[in-house]
Design a protein around this motif. Structure first.
Motif, PDB file in Angstrom:
ATOM      1  N   LEU A  86       0.818  -1.211   0.000  1.00  0.00           N
ATOM      2  CA  LEU A  86       0.000   0.000   0.000  1.00  0.00           C
ATOM      3  C   LEU A  86       0.856   1.267   0.000  1.00  0.00           C
ATOM      4  CD1 LEU A  86      -2.922  -0.849   2.460  1.00  0.00           C
ATOM      5  CD2 LEU A  86      -3.114  -0.359   0.018  1.00  0.00           C
ATOM      6  N   GLY A  87       1.941   1.251   0.769  1.00  0.00           N
ATOM      7  CA  GLY A  87       2.789   2.432   0.846  1.00  0.00           C
ATOM      8  C   GLY A  87       2.327   3.444   1.876  1.00  0.00           C
ATOM      9  N   PHE A  88       1.349   3.084   2.704  1.00  0.00           N
ATOM     10  CA  PHE A  88       0.898   3.954   3.788  1.00  0.00           C
ATOM     11  C   PHE A  88       0.311   3.089   4.895  1.00  0.00           C
ATOM     12  CE2 PHE A  88      -2.691   3.469   0.913  1.00  0.00           C
ATOM     13  CZ  PHE A  88      -3.763   3.230   1.762  1.00  0.00           C
ATOM     14  N   THR A  89       0.182   3.671   6.078  1.00  0.00           N
ATOM     15  CA  THR A  89      -0.366   2.965   7.233  1.00  0.00           C
ATOM     16  C   THR A  89      -1.865   3.190   7.326  1.00  0.00           C
ATOM     17  OG1 THR A  89       1.709   3.239   8.450  1.00  0.00           O
ATOM     18  CG2 THR A  89      -0.252   2.732   9.745  1.00  0.00           C
ATOM     19  N   ILE A  90      -2.611   2.128   7.567  1.00  0.00           N
ATOM     20  CA  ILE A  90      -4.059   2.229   7.714  1.00  0.00           C
ATOM     21  C   ILE A  90      -4.395   2.613   9.154  1.00  0.00           C
ATOM     22  CG2 ILE A  90      -6.221   0.928   7.694  1.00  0.00           C
ATOM     23  CD1 ILE A  90      -5.054  -0.739   5.433  1.00  0.00           C
ATOM     24  N   TYR A  91      -5.294   3.579   9.312  1.00  0.00           N
ATOM     25  CA  TYR A  91      -5.755   4.021  10.631  1.00  0.00           C
ATOM     26  C   TYR A  91      -7.238   3.698  10.781  1.00  0.00           C
ATOM     27  CZ  TYR A  91      -1.438   6.634  11.421  1.00  0.00           C
ATOM     28  OH  TYR A  91      -0.117   6.980  11.620  1.00  0.00           O
ATOM     29  N   LEU A  92      -7.566   2.983  11.871  1.00  0.00           N
ATOM     30  CA  LEU A  92      -8.949   2.592  12.136  1.00  0.00           C
ATOM     31  C   LEU A  92      -9.227   2.699  13.635  1.00  0.00           C
ATOM     32  CD1 LEU A  92      -9.182  -0.619   9.904  1.00  0.00           C
ATOM     33  CD2 LEU A  92     -10.268   1.586   9.440  1.00  0.00           C
ATOM     34  N   PRO A  93     -10.494   2.734  14.024  1.00  0.00           N
ATOM     35  CA  PRO A  93     -10.800   2.701  15.456  1.00  0.00           C
ATOM     36  C   PRO A  93     -10.398   1.355  16.047  1.00  0.00           C
ATOM     37  CG  PRO A  93     -12.806   2.494  14.154  1.00  0.00           C
ATOM     38  CD  PRO A  93     -11.713   2.832  13.195  1.00  0.00           C
ATOM     39  N   LYS A  94      -9.948   1.366  17.278  1.00  0.00           N
ATOM     40  CA  LYS A  94      -9.537   0.118  17.922  1.00  0.00           C
ATOM     41  C   LYS A  94     -10.730  -0.783  18.175  1.00  0.00           C
ATOM     42  CE  LYS A  94      -6.640  -1.560  21.723  1.00  0.00           C
ATOM     43  NZ  LYS A  94      -5.837  -1.153  22.922  1.00  0.00           N
ATOM     44  N   THR A  95     -11.867  -0.173  18.512  1.00  0.00           N
ATOM     45  CA  THR A  95     -13.100  -0.924  18.757  1.00  0.00           C
ATOM     46  C   THR A  95     -14.274  -0.178  18.136  1.00  0.00           C
ATOM     47  OG1 THR A  95     -13.522   0.193  20.876  1.00  0.00           O
ATOM     48  CG2 THR A  95     -12.235  -1.861  20.941  1.00  0.00           C
ATOM     49  N   LEU A  96     -15.378  -0.902  17.974  1.00  0.00           N
ATOM     50  CA  LEU A  96     -16.642  -0.317  17.544  1.00  0.00           C
ATOM     51  C   LEU A  96     -17.747  -0.906  18.421  1.00  0.00           C
ATOM     52  CD1 LEU A  96     -16.290  -0.339  13.634  1.00  0.00           C
ATOM     53  CD2 LEU A  96     -16.378   1.667  15.130  1.00  0.00           C
ATOM     54  N   PRO A  97     -18.918  -0.279  18.456  1.00  0.00           N
ATOM     55  CA  PRO A  97     -19.992  -0.792  19.316  1.00  0.00           C
ATOM     56  C   PRO A  97     -20.329  -2.251  19.019  1.00  0.00           C
ATOM     57  CG  PRO A  97     -20.539   1.391  18.493  1.00  0.00           C
ATOM     58  CD  PRO A  97     -19.308   0.968  17.762  1.00  0.00           C
ATOM     59  N   ALA A  98     -20.610  -3.004  20.054  1.00  0.00           N
ATOM     60  CA  ALA A  98     -21.022  -4.397  19.882  1.00  0.00           C
ATOM     61  C   ALA A  98     -22.262  -4.442  18.993  1.00  0.00           C
ATOM     62  CB  ALA A  98     -21.324  -5.028  21.238  1.00  0.00           C
ATOM     63  N   GLY A  99     -22.287  -5.374  18.065  1.00  0.00           N
ATOM     64  CA  GLY A  99     -23.394  -5.467  17.120  1.00  0.00           C
ATOM     65  C   GLY A  99     -23.078  -4.853  15.772  1.00  0.00           C
ATOM     66  N   THR A 100     -21.918  -4.196  15.662  1.00  0.00           N
ATOM     67  CA  THR A 100     -21.470  -3.658  14.375  1.00  0.00           C
ATOM     68  C   THR A 100     -21.086  -4.813  13.460  1.00  0.00           C
ATOM     69  OG1 THR A 100     -20.636  -1.624  15.393  1.00  0.00           O
ATOM     70  CG2 THR A 100     -19.719  -2.221  13.247  1.00  0.00           C
ATOM     71  N   CYS A 101     -21.297  -4.654  12.167  1.00  0.00           N
ATOM     72  CA  CYS A 101     -20.874  -5.680  11.215  1.00  0.00           C
ATOM     73  C   CYS A 101     -20.112  -5.035  10.060  1.00  0.00           C
ATOM     74  CB  CYS A 101     -22.065  -6.483  10.687  1.00  0.00           C
ATOM     75  SG  CYS A 101     -23.306  -5.517   9.787  1.00  0.00           S
ATOM     76  N   LEU A 102     -19.301  -5.834   9.398  1.00  0.00           N
ATOM     77  CA  LEU A 102     -18.494  -5.370   8.269  1.00  0.00           C
ATOM     78  C   LEU A 102     -19.285  -5.551   6.980  1.00  0.00           C
ATOM     79  CD1 LEU A 102     -15.861  -4.413   6.961  1.00  0.00           C
ATOM     80  CD2 LEU A 102     -15.011  -6.765   7.112  1.00  0.00           C
ATOM     81  N   LEU A 103     -19.517  -4.454   6.270  1.00  0.00           N
ATOM     82  CA  LEU A 103     -20.302  -4.508   5.038  1.00  0.00           C
ATOM     83  C   LEU A 103     -19.439  -4.868   3.835  1.00  0.00           C
ATOM     84  CD1 LEU A 103     -23.077  -4.060   3.717  1.00  0.00           C
ATOM     85  CD2 LEU A 103     -22.401  -1.664   3.362  1.00  0.00           C
ATOM     86  N   ASN A 104     -18.329  -4.153   3.652  1.00  0.00           N
ATOM     87  CA  ASN A 104     -17.438  -4.459   2.534  1.00  0.00           C
ATOM     88  C   ASN A 104     -16.068  -3.843   2.762  1.00  0.00           C
ATOM     89  OD1 ASN A 104     -17.502  -1.665   1.481  1.00  0.00           O
ATOM     90  ND2 ASN A 104     -19.594  -2.161   0.883  1.00  0.00           N
ATOM     91  N   VAL A 105     -15.093  -4.363   2.043  1.00  0.00           N
ATOM     92  CA  VAL A 105     -13.730  -3.843   2.093  1.00  0.00           C
ATOM     93  C   VAL A 105     -13.115  -4.007   0.710  1.00  0.00           C
ATOM     94  CG1 VAL A 105     -12.794  -6.067   2.877  1.00  0.00           C
ATOM     95  CG2 VAL A 105     -11.497  -3.973   3.277  1.00  0.00           C
ATOM     96  N   SER A 106     -12.329  -3.031   0.306  1.00  0.00           N
ATOM     97  CA  SER A 106     -11.703  -3.102  -1.012  1.00  0.00           C
ATOM     98  C   SER A 106     -10.419  -2.287  -1.011  1.00  0.00           C
ATOM     99  CB  SER A 106     -12.651  -2.580  -2.099  1.00  0.00           C
ATOM    100  OG  SER A 106     -12.953  -1.212  -1.884  1.00  0.00           O
TER     101      SER A 106
END
Length: 235
Positions: free
Chosen positions: A108-128
Motif C-alpha cells: 500500500l505504501g501507507f499505514t491504515i488508521y482505524l478505530p480500535k473498537t466499535l460498538p457491539a453489534g457492528t458488522c463489516l459490510l465491505n472492504v476493497s
C-alpha cells in the motif's frame, strides 16, 4: 502538479458519491428494521439493559455475504509508493485480483488508521483496495454498519497534498433539499446529527471518512484512530 490536483478532485467526487450511497443504504436498512426495533422497545418496557462492551474489529462478523475485493491495477503510469513492491508481477497494465490481504498491506505504501473498537453489534459490510492505480497509486476502503443502522466508511490513500487541516462537510445526501449546499455545521433531523464527510491527515496517510455526528465529535474520533488495527473479520 496538474496530475495531483486532478487526482484530488477525482478522489473527492468519488468519496462524496460513496457517502451518498452509504446514506441511502442506511435509510433502507433503517426502514426495514424500524418495526422490529419499535416492537423490541415496547416489549422491553421500563427495564434497564446493560450496554455491551465495545468489540475489537477482528471479532466482528460480516453483515451478510463477505464482500472483499483487492485489485492490482498494474499500471505502468502509477505513482510510486513509499514501500518497495513485493510479490507483485510486472506493471503491464493488466489488472489482477489479489486474494492475500498481507500482499496488499505490504504494498500500500501507507499505514491504515482505524478505530480500535466499535460498538457491539457492528458488522463489516465491505472492504476493497487497489495497488498501482494510475490515479491514486494505492488506496484502501472499508465500510461498517453500526447497531443503529448508520454506516461508517473509511477511504485512505497516501498523502499527495500536504498541509491539509481536518475538516468536515455535511453530506449533500443528508440535506433537506436536493440543491442545498453542504456546510461544516451539521443540522439535526429527528434528533439525529447529519452525516458528514471528513478529511484529515495522520502521518503519511490521507483519511476520508463518512459518519454521523457533530464536527467536534468526529474530530475527536479521528484523533483516536489507531495505526495497523487488525480489521480482518471473525471467520
Amino acid at each position: 502538479m496538474r496530475r495531483n490536483v486532478a487526482a484530488l478532485h477525482v478522489r473527492k467526487r468519488s468519496l462524496v458519491y460513496l457517502a451518498c450511497l452509504l446514506f441511502c443504504l442506511s435509510l433502507f436498512i433503517s426502514a426495514c428494521t424500524g418495526d422490529s426495533n419499535n416492537t423490541s422497545r415496547s416489549a422491553g418496557g421500563a427495564s434497564a439493559t446493560a450496554t455491551p462492551a465495545p468489540a475489537a474489529l477482528n471479532s466482528l462478523n460480516w453483515c451478510g455475504k463477505p464482500s472483499e475485493i483487492f485489485r492490482d491495477q498494474a499500471s505502468s503510469h502509477a505513482q510510486a509508493v513509499a514501500s518497495k513492491t513485493t510479490n507483485l508481477g510486472p506493471a503491464d497494465d493488466k489488472p489482477k485480483t489479489i486474494t492475500d490481504w498481507n500482499t496488499v498491506k505490504q504494498n500500500l505504501g501507507f499505514t491504515i488508521y482505524l478505530p480500535k473498537t466499535l460498538p457491539a453489534g457492528t458488522c463489516l459490510l465491505n472492504v476493497s483496495g487497489s495497488l498501482r492505480d494510475p490515479i491514486f497509486g494505492s488506496n484502501f476502503t472499508i465500510t461498517y454498519v453500526l447497531p443503529d443502522q448508520n454506516a461508517l466508511s473509511f477511504s485512505q490513500a497516501p498523502v499527495r497534498v500536504k498541509n491539509v487541516t481536518f475538516q468536515c462537510n455535511v453530506s449533500q445526501s443528508s440535506t433537506s433539499t436536493g440543491n442545498a449546499k453542504a456546510t461544516s455545521t451539521p443540522s439535526t433531523s429527528g434528533g439525529q446529527e447529519s452525516i458528514q464527510l471528513c478529511n484529515g491527515i495522520r502521518d503519511q496517510t490521507n483519511i476520508v471518512f463518512s459518519a454521523r455526528g457533530s464536527t467536534a465529535t468526529l474530530q475527536q474520533f479521528f484523533q483516536n484512530l489507531q495505526p495497523d488495527v487488525d480489521w480482518t473479520p471473525a471467520k
